[in-house]
Design an enzyme around this catalytic site. Structure first.
Site, mmCIF file in Angstrom:
data_model
loop_
_atom_site.group_PDB
_atom_site.id
_atom_site.type_symbol
_atom_site.label_atom_id
_atom_site.label_comp_id
_atom_site.label_asym_id
_atom_site.label_seq_id
_atom_site.Cartn_x
_atom_site.Cartn_y
_atom_site.Cartn_z
ATOM 1 N N LYS A 39 25.694 1.165 32.373
ATOM 2 C CA LYS A 39 26.461 -0.008 31.950
ATOM 3 C C LYS A 39 25.745 -0.822 30.870
ATOM 4 O O LYS A 39 26.378 -1.535 30.108
ATOM 5 C CB LYS A 39 26.760 -0.921 33.146
ATOM 6 N N SER A 291 25.262 8.520 37.025
ATOM 7 C CA SER A 291 25.556 7.286 36.295
ATOM 8 C C SER A 291 24.800 6.054 36.785
ATOM 9 O O SER A 291 24.719 5.062 36.062
ATOM 10 C CB SER A 291 27.060 7.013 36.362
#
Ligand code: PLP
Length: 314
Positions: A39, A291
Site C-alpha cells: 500500500k 501483498s
C-alpha cells in the site's frame, strides 16, 4: 516519483510450490515493503502527486489498516498531518501501528462505508485531501510499479496471481504487465465470504456486500457504489477470480512460514492458498504476489502451530 520512498522488493523462485504445481513459481515478496504492505507504493505516489499547497492541509483516508498505515508513514515523511478513519472490524495491532506513526485515528461504525462518511466530512469541512485506498488513478499507478518490477525480473511471465479487494493492486499490476505482455494472465484471489469485488463483477456493477470477519481482513470492505476506476479496470483486465476458504488461507499462512520462512498475513497468503488448492488453471510460469505481513503475531503463532487441514484438492 516514488523511487527512494519505497523498496524494490525481491522476486524469488519457490522450489516447494514449483514442484507441487509442476510449473516454475516465483514469489514477489511485497510483504517486505516498508510499513508491511504494498500500500505504501500507491499512498506515496498519490501524496507526492498532490500540489504542495493542498498537501500542506493534510490528508485523510478510510482504511482497513494497511493503506492507513502506509499513508500515515508517507505523510510523516513529507511532514504533513494525516487522519485515518477505520471501522471497528480493524484489528487492534493495525490501529496501534498507525497511531505510532503520528497520525490521528478515528474509529467509526462497523463498515468501511461508515468510515468513509467521516472522511467525506473532514475533507469538506477542513479541506484535507481525501486519498482513497484503491479507487484513484495515482494510487493505482503506484501499485503498478510492482508490475514494472515483475517485467524486469521475469519478462516471460505467464500468470500473475494477485490478492483482490478493491482492485487497486490488481488494476495497477495488470495495466503495467499487459501493456508489455498482452498474453499474460492476471488472476485475482479473494476470500469466499464478503468479497465485494467478486459480487460486483457478477452483478455487472458495484454492489454492497455484508462485511464478515476473515483471516484475510485486509481484503474486507466494499468497492464503493460510486466506483470510478478500479471496478472497470478489474472487469476489463482480470482473466479469472478465484475464492479461497478460511481453512485454505490458514494453511497458506502456515506454508509460507514453515516452507518459505515468510511471515504473511491472511490477505497476503491467498495466492499461495489458491495455487495449493489447484484453483489456478494451466498456470505456466507463475508469480504469486505476497501483498502484506501485518498480522497479529499471537494469532500468527496459533495458526502456524496448528495442524494442517486435509490436503484435498478442490
Ligand atoms: C489492500 C490489500 C490488498 C487488496 O488490495 P486492493 O487494491 O484493495 O485490491 C491485498 N493484500 C493486502 C495485504 C492489502 O493490504
Amino acid at each position: 516519483m516514488i523511487a527512494g520512498h519505497v523498496v524494490r522488493t525481491p522476486l524469488v523462485p519457490t522450489i516447494t510450490l514449483s514442484n507441487d504445481a509442476g510449473v516454475p513459481v516465483h514469489l514477489k515478496l511485497e510483504h517486505q515493503q516498508v510499513t508491511g504492505s504494498f500500500k505504501l507504493r500507491g499512498a506515496a505516489n498519490a501524496l507526492l502527486s498532490l500540489d504542495p499547497e493542498r498537501r500542506a492541509r493534510g490528508v485523510v483516508a478510510a482504511s482497513t489498516g494497511n493503506f492507513g498505515r502506509a499513508l500515515a508513514f508517507a505523510a510523516s515523511q513529507a511532514g504533513v498531518p494525516a487522519v485515518i478513519c477505520m471501522s471497528k472490524l480493524v484489528p487492534g495491532n493495525k490501529v496501534e501501528a498507525i497511531r505510532a506513526l503520528g497520525a490521528e485515528v478515528r474509529i467509526v461504525g462497523t463498515s468501511q462505508d461508515d468510515a468513509q462518511e467521516e472522511v467525506d466530512r473532514l475533507s469538506a469541512e477542513h479541506g484535507m485531501a481525501m486519498l482513497p485506498p484503491f479507487d484513484h488513478a495515482d494510487v493505482i499507478a503506484g501499485q503498478g510499479t510492482i508490475g514494472l518490477e515483475l517485467l524486469e525480473d521475469l519478462p516471460d511471465l505467464e500468470t500473475v496471481v494477485v490478492p483482490l479487494s478493491g482492485g487497486g493492486l490488481l488494476a495497477g499490476i495488470a495495466l503495467a504487465v499487459k501493456s508489455a505482455n498482452p498474453r499474460a494472465r492476471l488472476i485475482g484471489v479473494t476470500m469466499e465470504r464478503g468479497a465485494a469485488m467478486h459480487a460486483s463483477l457478477r452483478a455487472g456493477m458495484p454492489v454492497l456486500v455484508e462485511e464478515v470477519e476473515s483471516l484475510a481482513d485486509s481484503l474486507g470492505g466494499g468497492v464503493g457504489l460510486a466506483n470510478r476506476h478500479s471496478f472497470t479496470l478489474v472487469r476489463d483486465l482480470v482473466d479469472d477470480v478465484v475464492l479461497v476458504s478460511e481453512t485454505r488461507i490458514a494453511d497458506a499462512i502456515r506454508f509460507a512460514y514453515r516452507q518459505e520462512q515468510q511471515v504473511v498475513e491472511g490477505a497476503g497468503a491467498v495466492g499461495i492458498a489458491a495455487l495449493m488448492a489447484g484453483l489456478i488453471e494451466r498456470p505456466g510460469r507463475t508469480i504469486i504476489v505476497l501483498s502484506g505481513r501485518n498480522i497479529d503475531m499471537n494469532r500468527h503463532a496459533e495458526i502456524v502451530s496448528g495442524q494442517p487441514a486435509e490436503a484435498t484438492r478442490a
